[in-house]
Design a protein around this motif. Structure first.
Motif, mmCIF file in Angstrom:
data_model
loop_
_atom_site.group_PDB
_atom_site.id
_atom_site.type_symbol
_atom_site.label_atom_id
_atom_site.label_comp_id
_atom_site.label_asym_id
_atom_site.label_seq_id
_atom_site.Cartn_x
_atom_site.Cartn_y
_atom_site.Cartn_z
ATOM 1 N N GLY A 117 0.707 -1.224 -0.122
ATOM 2 C CA GLY A 117 -0.030 -0.020 -0.084
ATOM 3 C C GLY A 117 0.791 1.225 0.007
ATOM 4 O O GLY A 117 0.267 2.546 -0.026
ATOM 5 N N VAL A 118 2.148 1.119 -0.039
ATOM 6 C CA VAL A 118 3.112 2.301 -0.110
ATOM 7 C C VAL A 118 3.548 2.474 -1.388
ATOM 8 O O VAL A 118 4.300 1.669 -1.943
ATOM 9 N N VAL A 119 3.399 3.715 -2.068
ATOM 10 C CA VAL A 119 4.058 4.092 -3.133
ATOM 11 C C VAL A 119 5.155 4.744 -3.010
ATOM 12 O O VAL A 119 5.304 5.636 -2.131
ATOM 13 N N GLU A 120 6.475 4.336 -3.649
ATOM 14 C CA GLU A 120 7.590 4.924 -3.802
ATOM 15 C C GLU A 120 8.200 5.172 -5.028
ATOM 16 O O GLU A 120 8.218 4.523 -5.990
ATOM 17 N N ILE A 121 8.470 6.555 -5.030
ATOM 18 C CA ILE A 121 8.800 7.011 -6.661
ATOM 19 C C ILE A 121 10.310 7.633 -6.462
ATOM 20 O O ILE A 121 10.765 8.137 -5.510
ATOM 21 N N VAL A 122 11.480 7.071 -7.228
ATOM 22 C CA VAL A 122 12.474 7.507 -7.008
ATOM 23 C C VAL A 122 12.885 8.602 -8.484
ATOM 24 O O VAL A 122 12.755 7.743 -9.706
ATOM 25 N N VAL A 123 13.808 9.426 -8.070
ATOM 26 C CA VAL A 123 14.170 10.525 -9.112
ATOM 27 C C VAL A 123 15.633 10.476 -9.063
ATOM 28 O O VAL A 123 15.988 10.839 -8.040
#
Length: 627
Positions: A564-570
Motif C-alpha cells: 500500500g506504499v508508493v515509492e517514487i525515485v528520481v
C-alpha cells in the motif's frame, strides 16, 4: 628383260622375254616371245620352238592398275593424314574445352553472391584441384599499400593477415609487371616470399592479379616436388589469375558499395527509439541484397500531449534518388507533426509535398497516432499495407482502413482517419512490402504467412520482430528492403514503473501523463495521484536544471508499490550546481508538503525518494521491485 636367245640355247631349256617395239609410224607395242630349246641325247640343242605375242593391251591394263593402286595408296595416305589431323584437332578441342571447364569451375556464376572470405576459400580449393598443386596463396593489396595474405590452402601456420615485410618484397619485385614469376627453388635466395621458406616447397609460380592495368594482388601456387611448369600450365595459371582478379574485384566492389549503401540507409533512420512506460517499442531495418540504398523508413515521434506517432513509409524505387526522396519526406513529416496538425491533415500536406518534389516521386505511407496509456488512436493510410495487431491472447488481425492513393500520385487525394483501439498486452506491427511480397505467391498468401508468424512470435517487440523476419525471410538477404516497427502496450497489471527522460523541460508533460496513468492503476485516488505527480514533476525539474550543464543528458524515474506504499525515485547522474538567483529552493518545501522526501547525493549523481501510503491500494500485496 630375259637373256637373249643365244644365251638361252646354251644355258637354259626355255626362255621368255617382254620388250617394246616401235613401228615406223612411231607407235609403240609391247611384245612377248616365249620359247623352248630341245636337246639330243647328248644335251646338245637341236630344235628351238617359240611364239611371239602382242601384249600391249595387257601392259596398258597393268599400267592403269598400277596407277590406280598408286592413287589409292596416295589417297589412303592422305586420308590417314587427315584422320590424324582430325584426331589432333579433336584432342586440341577437348583440351580447350577442358581448360575452359577448368576456368569456369574456378569462377562460375554461382560464386557471385559469396562474401570475400567465402569466395577466396572456394577459389583456392578449386585452383588447387585444377592445377594439381600442393599450396595456393592469395595476397591482396591492403588499403595502406602492402600485400597482405588473405587466404591460403595446403600449408599450416599461415594465417590471413600475414605481411611481415615478405609481401612488400614480393610487391617490389612484381612492380607493374603482368607476367608470371617462376621460381625453381623456394628455399633459394631468389624467392621473394620468406614465409614460404622452410615449408618443404620446391617449385613456385607467382602471378600478379591485375584489374584494368593495376595490380591488386598476387596468386602464388607451389608444389612439394620439383616441377617444371609448362607453357600450357603457365598460360592456364595466367587465365585463372585474370578470372580470379575480376571475381575478387567484383566482390570487393559489391561489399564496399553495399556497406556504404547500408550506412547511408541507416543514417536516415532514427538512432534510437524513445522510452515509453506504457508500451515497448522495436524497429528493424534489413537492406535488400542489391548494393544500393532503398526507400524504406520508419520513425517514432513523441507528441507533447504524451501520445506517440508511429510512421512507416516506402518510396517506390531504389538508389540514391529513392533515398533522397525518403530523407525529404521524413524531414517534412517531422516538421508537420511538430506543428501539431491532425493525422489526416499531416498526410494530406505530405502528399502535396511529394507532388512538389517532382514527377514520378511516389511513396506508400502509414501514420498511426496512439495514446499508450489508453490504447486509443487514429490511423491514416496512403496506399500502404495495413498494420497487423496481435491481441494479448495471440489472436491476429489487420486494421481496416479505407483504400487510398500513395503519396505523390494526385494533389487532391483524400486521406481519412480511422479509429484504433489497442488493448493491454496487444502489439501493433507496421511493415513494408519487402516482408511479404514474393514473385511465386500472391499477396494474400503473404498476409497469411505474416499473421501466422506474428501469432507464434514472442511478446517482446524486439524478439518478435526478429522472429517474424526469420520466419518469413530466413537467414538470407531479402530481395527488397524490409522495415518493421512494433509497439506493444503494457499489461493491465501495474508493474514497476520506469522511465528514462532527456534533461529538458519538454519531457515533463510526458512524465506527468505516464505517471498519472500508472498511479491510477495502483488504486491511488485523485488527490494522491495529483500530489505525487506534482512532487515527482518538481523533483524531475530540479534534476534537469541543477544536475547538468548545457549538454545532452538524461535522468531516470522509477516507481513501485508495496503493501500500500508508493515509492517514487528520481535519479540523475550529474553534479548539482548551486541555485541561481533569489527565491530558490521552494521546490523542496513543496515536495515535502506532498510526500515523504529523502535525498541522497553521491559523486555519481543525486537520488530523490518520494513516498506515500495510499488510502485504498488496488494491489496491496504487490512485492516491491526496483528497475
Amino acid at each position: 628383260m630375259a637373256s637373249s636367245p643365244q644365251l638361252v640355247t646354251t644355258e637354259e631349256s626355255s626362255f621368255a622375254e617382254e620388250f617394246r617395239l616401235f613401228w615406223p609410224d612411231g607407235t609403240m607395242r609391247w611384245l612377248c616371245r616365249r620359247g623352248r630349246v630341245l636337246s639330243d641325247k647328248h644335251d646338245r640343242p637341236v630344235i628351238l620352238s617359240g611364239v611371239l605375242l602382242d601384249i600391249t593391251d595387257r601392259k596398258e591394263a597393268e599400267e592403269e592398275r598400277a596407277g590406280l593402286l598408286a592413287a589409292e595408296k596416295e589417297a589412303r595416305g592422305q586420308a590417314e593424314e587427315a584422320l590424324a589431323q582430325a584426331e589432333e584437332a579433336r584432342a586440341d578441342a577437348d583440351a580447350r574445352r577442358h581448360r575452359l571447364a577448368q576456368l569456369e569451375s574456378v569462377t562460375e556464376a554461382g560464386l557471385a553472391h559469396l562474401s570475400l572470405y567465402e569466395l577466396l576459400a572456394e577459389l583456392l580449393e578449386r585452383v588447387q584441384a585444377v592445377l594439381a598443386v600442393d599450396v595456393v596463396v592469395v595476397s591482396l593489396l591492403d588499403a595502406s599499400g602492402p600485400l597482405v595474405v588473405r587466404a591460403a590452402v595446403g600449408i599450416d601456420g599461415l594465417a590471413a593477415g600475414v605481411s611481415e615485410g615478405g609481401d612488400q618484397q614480393l610487391a617490389r619485385q612484381l612492380g607493374t609487371r603482368v607476367e608470371p614469376v617462376l621460381i625453381e627453388d623456394v628455399d633459394g635466395p631468389d624467392c621473394p616470399i620468406p614465409y614460404l621458406r622452410g615449408q618443404g616447397l620446391r617449385s613456385l609460380v607467382v602471378v600478379p592479379l591485375v584489374v584494368e592495368g593495376h595490380m591488386t594482388g598476387a596468386l602464388q601456387v607451389a608444389t612439394r616436388r620439383s616441377r617444371r611448369f609448362s607453357r600450357s600450365d603457365v598460360r592456364l595459371l595466367q587465365l585463372v589469375a585474370d578470372r580470379m582478379a575480376l571475381a575478387i574485384d567484383r566482390v570487393q566492389t559489391f561489399e564496399r558499395e553495399h556497406s556504404i549503401a547500408e550506412q547511408l540507409q541507416r543514417s536516415l533512420l532514427p538512432d534510437g527509439l524513445p522510452d515509453l512506460h506504457e508500451a515497448d517499442l522495436a524497429g528493424v531495418y534489413r537492406p535488400g541484397a542489391a548494393a544500393t540504398v532503398g526507400g524504406d523508413w520508419y520513425d517514432v515521434i513523441l507528441l507533447p500531449d504524451g501520445q506517440v506517432a508511429l510512421v512507416m513509409g516506402d518510396v517506390v524505387g531504389s538508389g540514391v534518388r529513392a533515398a533522397s526522396t525518403m530523407g525529404q519526406l521524413r524531414a517534412a513529416c517531422r516538421i508537420l507533426i511538430g506543428q501539431g496538425h491532425q493525422p489526416a491533415e499531416i498526410v494530406r500536406s505530405l502528399n502535396r509535398f511529394a507532388i512538389v518534389l517532382g514527377e514520378g516521386e511516389m511513396a506508400t505511407f502509414a501514420y498511426l497516432v496512439l495514446d499508450p496509456s489508453s490504447g486509443r488512436g487514429q490511423l491514416v493510410i496512403a496506399g500502404h499495407l495495413p498494420p497487423l495487431v496481435r491481441q494479448a491472447d495471440g489472436a491476429c488481425g489487420y486494421l481496416n482502413a479505407e483504400a487510398s492513393l500513395p503519396l505523390g500520385v494526385r494533389a487532391n487525394a483524400r486521406y481519412h482517419e480511422h479509429a484504433v483501439e489497442l488493448g493491454p498486452g496487444s502489439t501493433v506491427l507496421l511493415y513494408t512490402d519487402g516482408l511479404i511480397e514474393r514473385r511465386d505467391s500472391s499477396l494474400d498468401d503473404g498476409f497469411d504467412r505474416l499473421s501466422e508468424a506474428m501469432a507464434a512470435a514472442p511478446s517482446d517487440p524486439s524478439e518478435g520482430c526478429d522472429f517474424v523476419l526469420r520466419s518469413l525471410l530466413g537467414d538470407d538477404e531479402p530481395g527488397d528492403d524490409v522495415a518493421l516497427l512494433a509497439l506493444r502496450r503494457s499489461d493491465a497489471a501495474p508493474g514497476p514503473f520506469t522511465l528514462r527522460l532527456p534533461a529538458e523541460p519538454t519531457a515533463l508533460s510526458r512524465l506527468r501523463r505516464a505517471l498519472r496513468n500508472w498511479l491510477g492503476q495502483t488504486g491511488a485516488n485523485e488527490e494522491e495521484t495529483s500530489d505525487l505527480t506534482l512532487a515527482t514533476s518538481e523533483a524531475a525539474a530540479n534534476a534537469a536544471e541543477h544536475a547538468y550543464g548545457p549538454i545532452d543528458a538524461h535522468y531516470q524515474v522509477s516507481a513501485t508499490v508495496a503493501e500500500g506504499v508508493v515509492e517514487i525515485v528520481v535519479r540523475d547522474f550529474g553534479r548539482w550546481r548551486p541555485p541561481r538567483g533569489a527565491n530558490r529552493g521552494r521546490g523542496l518545501l513543496l515536495m515535502k508538503a506532498l510526500a515523504n522526501v529523502t535525498i541522497h547525493r553521491t559523486n555519481d549523481g543525486t537520488e530523490v525518494r518520494l513516498g506515500r501510503r495510499l488510502a485504498n491500494p488496488r494491489h496491496p500485496t504487490q512485492e516491491k521491485t526496483r528497475v
